[in-house]
Design an enzyme around this catalytic site. Sequence first.
Site, PDB file in Angstrom:
ATOM      1  N   CYS A  92      52.946 -49.471  16.795  1.00  0.00           N
ATOM      2  CA  CYS A  92      53.044 -48.376  15.826  1.00  0.00           C
ATOM      3  C   CYS A  92      54.015 -48.389  14.982  1.00  0.00           C
ATOM      4  O   CYS A  92      54.265 -49.414  14.084  1.00  0.00           O
ATOM      5  CB  CYS A  92      52.790 -46.931  16.510  1.00  0.00           C
ATOM      6  N   HIS A 199      48.478 -47.346  20.541  1.00  0.00           N
ATOM      7  CA  HIS A 199      49.340 -47.100  21.502  1.00  0.00           C
ATOM      8  C   HIS A 199      48.773 -47.298  22.935  1.00  0.00           C
ATOM      9  O   HIS A 199      48.468 -46.603  23.636  1.00  0.00           O
ATOM     10  CB  HIS A 199      49.688 -45.388  21.394  1.00  0.00           C
ATOM     11  N   GLU A 201      50.786 -47.560  25.494  1.00  0.00           N
ATOM     12  CA  GLU A 201      51.492 -46.670  26.621  1.00  0.00           C
ATOM     13  C   GLU A 201      51.095 -45.570  26.914  1.00  0.00           C
ATOM     14  O   GLU A 201      51.234 -44.637  27.966  1.00  0.00           O
ATOM     15  CB  GLU A 201      52.801 -46.515  26.163  1.00  0.00           C
TER      16      GLU A 201
END
Length: 235
Positions: A92, A199, A201
């Site tokens: 990002c 994302h 994660e």
Amino acid sequence: MPHALLIKFPGTNCDLETSRALEAAGFTAEVLPIAHLEPDSLDQAQLIVFSGGFSYGDYVMSGRIAQLITKHKLGERLKKFVADGGYVLGICNGFQILTQLDLLPRGSLIHNDTGRFICRWAPLKKNGNTSPFLKALPDNFELPVAHAEGRFVGESGDAEKYVKDGHAALLYGKDVNGSSAQIAGLQDDTGRVFGLMPHPERFIAKNTHYDPDWNGAEQGWGYYLFKGVAEAMAA
């Protein structure tokens, strides 16, 4: 175990999530504030990570101040790190920083075509099978996105060229933010530098999927992104 160094800037807010995700996938991980970054900070790392967030509030443009300070701190050390076989990941805001550090093919990440921040799950598809970051993932999967300036643009014909030659290793499965050629992620010539807007994660455990009955894999798709690069390093 490979070691990941996560560079933290004021406003970065995904570094702890990303650190935990890396550790779950077999890395040791260190979050280092930019104030303590020195060229020799990279010496023990195999992976450098620029996490998501809003570095320096994105007050000038997304990632611009972080790029300038990283360049001031490291000079050409980061490019030497890659030349010596190191891996770099930008997620990002980190993707925005990597494009400005000239570590990825030329292009910019600008405001979404809606002019609004978007926070949703996005369908994704691999473009080719050359990226070590994507090798453990299926051809089609999904990850969360959360950005206001995630629309990839380049000079005329660049996006289509990147799709054809494999630099655009990750594409959206449908139009999410107006990105040219639906580009969601880019890699460099080596494949060891990778930036993406979604994302990973945020989808490590499968029980964090929006569907409580999701059973697409043993872990969330983000886990396999981090695991894939760990396996590539060990190969």
